[in-house]
Motif scaffolding. Structure first.
Motif, PDB file in Angstrom:
ATOM      1  N   HIS A 115       4.448  -5.006  26.098  1.00 34.56           N
ATOM      2  CA  HIS A 115       4.949  -4.165  25.007  1.00 34.56           C
ATOM      3  C   HIS A 115       3.791  -3.514  24.249  1.00 34.56           C
ATOM      4  CE1 HIS A 115       8.453  -6.264  26.115  1.00 34.56           C
ATOM      5  NE2 HIS A 115       8.225  -7.367  25.425  1.00 34.56           N
ATOM      6  N   GLU A 116       4.098  -2.406  23.612  1.00 32.52           N
ATOM      7  CA  GLU A 116       3.122  -1.790  22.716  1.00 32.52           C
ATOM      8  C   GLU A 116       3.309  -2.400  21.327  1.00 32.52           C
ATOM      9  OE1 GLU A 116       3.279   2.475  22.326  1.00 32.52           O
ATOM     10  OE2 GLU A 116       1.500   2.486  21.033  1.00 32.52           O
ATOM     11  N   VAL A 117       2.202  -2.795  20.719  1.00 28.33           N
ATOM     12  CA  VAL A 117       2.286  -3.506  19.436  1.00 28.33           C
ATOM     13  C   VAL A 117       1.403  -2.822  18.407  1.00 28.33           C
ATOM     14  CG1 VAL A 117       1.939  -5.723  18.258  1.00 28.33           C
ATOM     15  CG2 VAL A 117       2.605  -5.702  20.680  1.00 28.33           C
ATOM     16  N   VAL A 118       1.941  -2.655  17.226  1.00 30.03           N
ATOM     17  CA  VAL A 118       1.141  -2.219  16.085  1.00 30.03           C
ATOM     18  C   VAL A 118       1.304  -3.261  14.987  1.00 30.03           C
ATOM     19  CG1 VAL A 118       0.884  -0.494  14.271  1.00 30.03           C
ATOM     20  CG2 VAL A 118       1.253   0.251  16.624  1.00 30.03           C
ATOM     21  N   VAL A 119       0.159  -3.718  14.447  1.00 27.56           N
ATOM     22  CA  VAL A 119       0.181  -4.663  13.321  1.00 27.56           C
ATOM     23  C   VAL A 119      -0.265  -3.906  12.074  1.00 27.56           C
ATOM     24  CG1 VAL A 119      -0.668  -6.859  12.399  1.00 27.56           C
ATOM     25  CG2 VAL A 119      -0.439  -6.555  14.895  1.00 27.56           C
ATOM     26  N   VAL A 120       0.538  -3.970  11.043  1.00 29.10           N
ATOM     27  CA  VAL A 120       0.229  -3.259   9.800  1.00 29.10           C
ATOM     28  C   VAL A 120       0.177  -4.267   8.649  1.00 29.10           C
ATOM     29  CG1 VAL A 120       1.157  -1.634   8.087  1.00 29.10           C
ATOM     30  CG2 VAL A 120       1.275  -1.073  10.524  1.00 29.10           C
ATOM     31  N   ASP A 121      -0.891  -4.206   7.874  1.00 29.69           N
ATOM     32  CA  ASP A 121      -0.964  -4.988   6.635  1.00 29.69           C
ATOM     33  C   ASP A 121      -0.343  -4.158   5.520  1.00 29.69           C
ATOM     34  OD1 ASP A 121      -2.490  -7.407   7.390  1.00 29.69           O
ATOM     35  OD2 ASP A 121      -4.021  -5.939   7.935  1.00 29.69           O
ATOM     36  N   LEU A 122       0.770  -4.596   5.022  1.00 31.33           N
ATOM     37  CA  LEU A 122       1.491  -3.761   4.046  1.00 31.33           C
ATOM     38  C   LEU A 122       0.641  -3.451   2.816  1.00 31.33           C
ATOM     39  CD1 LEU A 122       5.136  -5.174   4.127  1.00 31.33           C
ATOM     40  CD2 LEU A 122       4.256  -3.062   5.140  1.00 31.33           C
ATOM     41  N   VAL A 123      -0.181  -4.403   2.388  1.00 34.91           N
ATOM     42  CA  VAL A 123      -0.920  -4.142   1.146  1.00 34.91           C
ATOM     43  C   VAL A 123      -1.922  -3.000   1.286  1.00 34.91           C
ATOM     44  CG1 VAL A 123      -0.649  -6.447   0.168  1.00 34.91           C
ATOM     45  CG2 VAL A 123      -2.617  -5.957   1.616  1.00 34.91           C
ATOM     46  N   ARG A 158       1.476   0.804  -1.849  1.00 36.65           N
ATOM     47  CA  ARG A 158       0.885   0.392  -3.126  1.00 36.65           C
ATOM     48  C   ARG A 158       1.882   0.440  -4.274  1.00 36.65           C
ATOM     49  NH1 ARG A 158      -2.728   3.821  -1.141  1.00 36.65           N
ATOM     50  NH2 ARG A 158      -2.194   5.402  -2.680  1.00 36.65           N
ATOM     51  N   HIS A 159       2.933   1.224  -4.119  1.00 36.97           N
ATOM     52  CA  HIS A 159       3.850   1.392  -5.247  1.00 36.97           C
ATOM     53  C   HIS A 159       5.155   0.644  -5.022  1.00 36.97           C
ATOM     54  CE1 HIS A 159       1.319   4.366  -7.122  1.00 36.97           C
ATOM     55  NE2 HIS A 159       1.200   4.964  -5.946  1.00 36.97           N
ATOM     56  N   MET A 160       5.684   0.149  -6.108  1.00 35.62           N
ATOM     57  CA  MET A 160       6.994  -0.495  -6.031  1.00 35.62           C
ATOM     58  C   MET A 160       8.089   0.565  -6.083  1.00 35.62           C
ATOM     59  SD  MET A 160       6.763  -3.846  -8.383  1.00 35.62           S
ATOM     60  CE  MET A 160       8.354  -4.374  -7.748  1.00 35.62           C
ATOM     61  N   LEU A 161       9.233   0.207  -5.537  1.00 34.88           N
ATOM     62  CA  LEU A 161      10.384   1.106  -5.633  1.00 34.88           C
ATOM     63  C   LEU A 161      10.620   1.441  -7.106  1.00 34.88           C
ATOM     64  CD1 LEU A 161      12.921   2.341  -4.138  1.00 34.88           C
ATOM     65  CD2 LEU A 161      14.136   0.328  -4.946  1.00 34.88           C
ATOM     66  N   GLY A 162      10.852   2.716  -7.375  1.00 40.75           N
ATOM     67  CA  GLY A 162      11.193   3.116  -8.739  1.00 40.75           C
ATOM     68  C   GLY A 162      12.679   3.465  -8.808  1.00 40.75           C
ATOM     69  N   TYR A 163      12.997   4.279  -9.776  1.00 39.26           N
ATOM     70  CA  TYR A 163      14.366   4.767  -9.920  1.00 39.26           C
ATOM     71  C   TYR A 163      14.399   6.135  -9.223  1.00 39.26           C
ATOM     72  CZ  TYR A 163      18.595   6.412 -12.339  1.00 39.26           C
ATOM     73  OH  TYR A 163      19.834   6.907 -12.648  1.00 39.26           O
ATOM     74  N   CYS A 164      15.071   6.203  -8.073  1.00 42.02           N
ATOM     75  CA  CYS A 164      14.953   7.393  -7.220  1.00 42.02           C
ATOM     76  C   CYS A 164      15.281   8.687  -7.961  1.00 42.02           C
ATOM     77  CB  CYS A 164      15.830   7.247  -5.988  1.00 42.02           C
ATOM     78  SG  CYS A 164      15.315   5.906  -4.895  1.00 42.02           S
ATOM     79  N   GLY A 220      13.744  16.523  -3.159  1.00 45.90           N
ATOM     80  CA  GLY A 220      14.428  15.252  -2.906  1.00 45.90           C
ATOM     81  C   GLY A 220      13.556  14.217  -2.232  1.00 45.90           C
ATOM     82  N   GLU A 221      12.264  14.558  -2.043  1.00 45.21           N
ATOM     83  CA  GLU A 221      11.340  13.623  -1.393  1.00 45.21           C
ATOM     84  C   GLU A 221      10.851  12.580  -2.390  1.00 45.21           C
ATOM     85  OE1 GLU A 221      10.132  13.371   1.678  1.00 45.21           O
ATOM     86  OE2 GLU A 221      10.857  15.226   2.612  1.00 45.21           O
ATOM     87  N   CYS A 222      10.664  11.384  -1.892  1.00 44.30           N
ATOM     88  CA  CYS A 222      10.047  10.332  -2.698  1.00 44.30           C
ATOM     89  C   CYS A 222       8.641  10.770  -3.092  1.00 44.30           C
ATOM     90  CB  CYS A 222       9.979   9.044  -1.868  1.00 44.30           C
ATOM     91  SG  CYS A 222       9.109   7.703  -2.682  1.00 44.30           S
ATOM     92  N   SER A 223       8.331  10.670  -4.372  1.00 46.33           N
ATOM     93  CA  SER A 223       7.010  11.156  -4.819  1.00 46.33           C
ATOM     94  C   SER A 223       5.994  10.020  -4.959  1.00 46.33           C
ATOM     95  CB  SER A 223       7.152  11.895  -6.155  1.00 46.33           C
ATOM     96  OG  SER A 223       7.541  10.978  -7.157  1.00 46.33           O
ATOM     97  N   LEU A 224       6.381   8.807  -4.616  1.00 48.93           N
ATOM     98  CA  LEU A 224       5.416   7.699  -4.736  1.00 48.93           C
ATOM     99  C   LEU A 224       4.279   7.934  -3.740  1.00 48.93           C
ATOM    100  CD1 LEU A 224       7.881   4.681  -5.103  1.00 48.93           C
ATOM    101  CD2 LEU A 224       6.723   5.984  -6.905  1.00 48.93           C
ATOM    102  N   ASP A 225       3.080   7.940  -4.253  1.00 51.31           N
ATOM    103  CA  ASP A 225       1.950   8.450  -3.485  1.00 51.31           C
ATOM    104  C   ASP A 225       1.209   7.318  -2.760  1.00 51.31           C
ATOM    105  OD1 ASP A 225      -0.039  10.037  -2.493  1.00 51.31           O
ATOM    106  OD2 ASP A 225      -1.179  10.090  -4.371  1.00 51.31           O
ATOM    107  N   ASP A 226       1.755   6.968  -1.610  1.00 50.86           N
ATOM    108  CA  ASP A 226       1.067   6.009  -0.731  1.00 50.86           C
ATOM    109  C   ASP A 226       1.535   6.269   0.697  1.00 50.86           C
ATOM    110  OD1 ASP A 226       3.607   4.805  -0.545  1.00 50.86           O
ATOM    111  OD2 ASP A 226       3.109   3.178  -1.916  1.00 50.86           O
ATOM    112  N   ASP A 227       1.279   5.320   1.610  1.00 49.21           N
ATOM    113  CA  ASP A 227       1.564   5.577   3.033  1.00 49.21           C
ATOM    114  C   ASP A 227       2.945   5.088   3.488  1.00 49.21           C
ATOM    115  OD1 ASP A 227      -0.957   6.577   3.295  1.00 49.21           O
ATOM    116  OD2 ASP A 227      -1.815   4.711   4.081  1.00 49.21           O
TER     117      ASP A 227
END
Ligand SMILES: Cc1cc2nc3c(=O)[nH]c(=O)nc-3n(C[C@H](O)[C@H](O)[C@H](O)COP(=O)(O)O)c2cc1C
Length: 229
Positions: free
Chosen positions: A41-49, A53-59, A67-74
């Motif tokens: 299988h193809e595997v990708v490991v991602v460290d979320l931190v 970086r941002h917590m869910l806000g009030y959409c 209508g795009e999420c403006s939280l500025d991270d990946d």
């Protein structure tokens, strides 16, 4: 951010959610990845931190004019390109206060913004969140099975809700950095085997009228039971 490369191989995305980047959850994730790669299988490991970086806000207040999420991270490329295209998702998390890490919880929370009908990605994302295999790798100090029931139950409900197949859990006990490698139940090897067998694991959970054989272990079926350890 990595992308998927192989045509044809099953895609396995491992989301490691401890801020201790070389810790116990990461160790389980790496072993699982080795097993999944051994199976082709193809595997990708991602460290979320590193990426979220941002917590869910009030959409309603966070979304921009399109209508795009403006939280500025990946989160956006991680979710739209890696998560949605994956055939299997593996969550690796330390147990924190009898639940998942806040980073894993926040990743799941952030998906809400992208799969809701009010999102420009909702119609495309919603069906692609479904139909995946999901596995869980846990690091914990306490051996009590009850101490992880809440978390396992939450992931099971998540899987039921998004119509994914929850194929099991491997738990490594340890507290110090990398200490899971001293756990005599050998969770690192269990994680590797689970990675190898990911698409052969079967979680049988019958209804009264489910057609089935009375024989559980059919010779040569090539199937493995789900793991709950
Ligand atoms: C904030 C916090 C809360 C924790 N809560 C628990 C818990 O409820 N049960 C438990 O068994 N271990 C708990 N632990 C211990 C970690 O689960 C354990 O050290 C784990 O191996 C850490 O994994 P990591 O190296 O991937 O971060 C907690 C650790 C932290 C930092």
């Amino acid at each position: 951010m990595e992308t998927w490369n192989s045509e044809g191989a099953k895609k396995v995305l491992i989301l490691s959610s401890s801020p201790r980047l070389e810790g116990n959850s990461r160790g389980l994730a790496v072993s699982f990845a080795a097993g999944a790669r051994e199976a082709g299988h193809e595997v990708v490991v991602v460290d979320l931190v590193r990426h979220v970086r941002h917590m869910l806000g009030y959409c309603r207040t966070c979304r921009d004019g399109d209508g795009e999420c403006s939280l500025d991270d990946d989160f956006k490329p991680l979710f739209l390109h890696l998560y949605l295209a994956a055939d299997a998702i593996v969550f690796a998390t330390p147990i924190w206060w009898y639940g998942m890490s806040s980073h894993m919880k926040n990743f799941i929370d952030r998906m809400s913004c992208y799969i809701s009908e009010s999102s420009p990605h909702g119609a495309q994302a919603k069906p692609r969140v479904m139909g995946k295999r999901v596995a869980l790798l846990l690091s914990a100090e306490e051996s009590s099975f009850a101490s992880r029931l809440g978390l396992v139950s939450q992931v099971a409900e998540f899987c039921r809700h998004v119509r994914c197949s929850f194929v099991g859990v491997v738990t490594g006990l340890g507290n110090l950095h990398g200490e899971v490698d001293r756990d005599p139940t050998n969770p690192l090897e269990e994680a590797r085997l689970m990675g190898q067998r990911l698409f052969d694991l079967e979680d049988t959970d019958y209804e009264l009228d489910t057609p089935r054989s009375v024989v559980v272990w059919l010779d040569g079926s090539g199937r493995f039971p789900s793991y709950w350890r």
